[in-house]
Design an enzyme around this catalytic site. Structure first.
Site, mmCIF file in Angstrom:
data_model
loop_
_atom_site.group_PDB
_atom_site.id
_atom_site.type_symbol
_atom_site.label_atom_id
_atom_site.label_comp_id
_atom_site.label_asym_id
_atom_site.label_seq_id
_atom_site.Cartn_x
_atom_site.Cartn_y
_atom_site.Cartn_z
ATOM 1 N N TRP A 14 -3.614 -5.243 0.438
ATOM 2 C CA TRP A 14 -3.577 -5.343 -1.480
ATOM 3 C C TRP A 14 -3.211 -6.390 -1.455
ATOM 4 C CZ3 TRP A 14 -0.645 -0.095 -2.885
ATOM 5 C CH2 TRP A 14 -1.425 1.160 -2.647
ATOM 6 N N LYS A 15 -2.851 -7.443 -0.862
ATOM 7 C CA LYS A 15 -2.811 -8.958 -1.171
ATOM 8 C C LYS A 15 -0.908 -8.737 -2.399
ATOM 9 C CE LYS A 15 -6.493 -9.899 0.319
ATOM 10 N NZ LYS A 15 -7.990 -11.406 -0.319
ATOM 11 N N HIS A 99 -3.601 -15.125 7.667
ATOM 12 C CA HIS A 99 -4.906 -14.658 6.832
ATOM 13 C C HIS A 99 -4.980 -16.019 5.815
ATOM 14 C CE1 HIS A 99 -6.661 -13.168 3.045
ATOM 15 N NE2 HIS A 99 -7.378 -12.329 3.959
ATOM 16 N N GLU A 169 -13.309 -13.180 9.149
ATOM 17 C CA GLU A 169 -13.004 -13.015 7.982
ATOM 18 C C GLU A 169 -13.787 -14.403 7.221
ATOM 19 O OE1 GLU A 169 -10.279 -10.273 5.434
ATOM 20 O OE2 GLU A 169 -9.375 -11.888 6.199
ATOM 21 N N SER A 217 -15.360 -9.105 1.324
ATOM 22 C CA SER A 217 -16.239 -8.384 0.175
ATOM 23 C C SER A 217 -16.528 -7.092 0.592
ATOM 24 C CB SER A 217 -17.671 -9.198 -0.240
ATOM 25 O OG SER A 217 -16.958 -10.864 -0.793
ATOM 26 N N GLY A 238 -10.429 -6.147 0.913
ATOM 27 C CA GLY A 238 -9.417 -6.328 -0.095
ATOM 28 C C GLY A 238 -9.825 -6.062 -1.431
ATOM 29 N N GLY A 239 -10.619 -7.161 -2.259
ATOM 30 C CA GLY A 239 -10.303 -6.276 -3.556
ATOM 31 C C GLY A 239 -11.067 -4.799 -4.070
HETATM 32 P P1 PGA Z 1 -11.931 -9.168 -0.126
HETATM 33 O O1 PGA Z 1 -10.261 -9.843 0.791
HETATM 34 O O2 PGA Z 1 -12.127 -8.073 0.373
HETATM 35 O O3 PGA Z 1 -11.672 -9.550 -1.249
HETATM 36 O O4 PGA Z 1 -12.411 -10.599 -0.074
HETATM 37 C C1 PGA Z 1 -10.771 -9.383 2.186
HETATM 38 C C2 PGA Z 1 -9.044 -9.724 2.368
HETATM 39 O O5 PGA Z 1 -8.915 -11.006 2.014
HETATM 40 O O6 PGA Z 1 -8.705 -9.524 3.495
#
Ligand code: PGA
Length: 257
Positions: A14-15, A99, A169, A217, A238-239
């Site tokens: 979720w950052k 990360h 990543e 992504s 993430g997003g």
């Molecule tokens: P993202 O992020 O799916 O939005 O690209 C993945 C992450 O940073 O762990």
């Protein structure tokens, strides 16, 4: 050594989102309510620590909770840091480490390696993120990832190697990267094989290896391709993990395979 059958991992990062406890609670509740029965998939959500308490109160056996960082020291004069032992007290099980967004703030492979050891020493599971910043014609990016994997896992207890989860990543493919490019399932597959080779070269062939997942992504549209053809044990999202519909679809597709 043959690898035992493991469940696929869907891990939400979720950052620093959402911005309030109320929104975090509501997102989590919607996900819990609509999750399918899970037989083949392990769902892990890593929210900002401040929301953990609220989320633990929403009881579910289907989702495990994790953190997005920790510190290597046990205690002392480290303003703003939280130790592995303190995370254990919070009753989480997983911790994202290294990360690219933290590396961009200055975190080094050496620090990440100390954090991994601290997390393993209290029985938690580190999710080590590695990834190239850009693709170059001379394929230097392979070496970049090799150095990350080797240095971050330097000196870890070999018996605990299989506890580690490695998330590949590629920074150029993250949803928040400017001028981002799509990574394909074959990019993921290729790097997966390469990381396994680095691990067997470093730790020997007769070891159970870390699980390797892909992040960058991942969404409800490309999940099938990544899971089917990416050679991976799961995904770090993430997003798309902040949108309950998209995240639930990612879980549903993963579970259906
Ligand atoms: P993202 O992020 O799916 O939005 O690209 C993945 C992450 O940073 O762990």
């Amino acid at each position: 050594m043959s690898k035992k059958m493991t469940k696929k991992l869907v891990i939400a990062n979720w950052k620093m989102n959402p911005v309030s406890g109320k929104e975090a609670e509501s997102l989590f509740k919607t996900i819990v309510k609509n999750l399918p029965t899970l037989k083949n998939t392990e769902v892990i959500i890593c929210p900002p620590l401040i929301f953990l308490d609220k989320l633990f109160k929403i009881r579910t056996t289907k989702i495990k909770l994790g953190a997005q960082n920790s510190f290597w020291g046990e205690k002392g004069a480290f303003t703003g840091e939280i130790s592995a032992g303190m995370l254990e007290l919070l009753k989480i099980k997983y911790v994202i480490l290294g990360h690219s967004e933290r590396r961009a703030l200055g975190e080094t492979n050496l620090e990440i390696s100390k954090k991994i050891k601290a997390i393993l020493s209290v029985g938690l599971i580190p999710i080590l993120c590695v990834g190239d910043k850009e693709r170059d014609e001379n394929h230097e990016y392979f070496n970049f990832v090799k150095v990350q994997v080797e240095e971050c896992l330097n000196g870890i207890n070999k018996e605990l190697l299989s506890k580690v989860i490695i998330a590949y990543e590629p920074v150029w493919a993250l949803s928040t990267t400017e001028n981002r490019k799509n990574a394909s399932s074959s990019d993921s597959h290729e790097m997966n094989i390469f990381i396994k080779k680095i691990l067997t070269d470093k730790f020997g062939v007769n070891r159970e290896l870390p699980r390797i997942i892909y992040g960058g992504s991942v969404n409800e549209k490309n999940i099938l391709d990544f899971i089917m053809n990416g050679g991976i044990d799961g995904v770090l999202v993430g997003g798309a993990s902040l949108d309950s519909k998209k995240f639930l679809e990612i879980v549903r597709v993963t579970e259906s395979i």
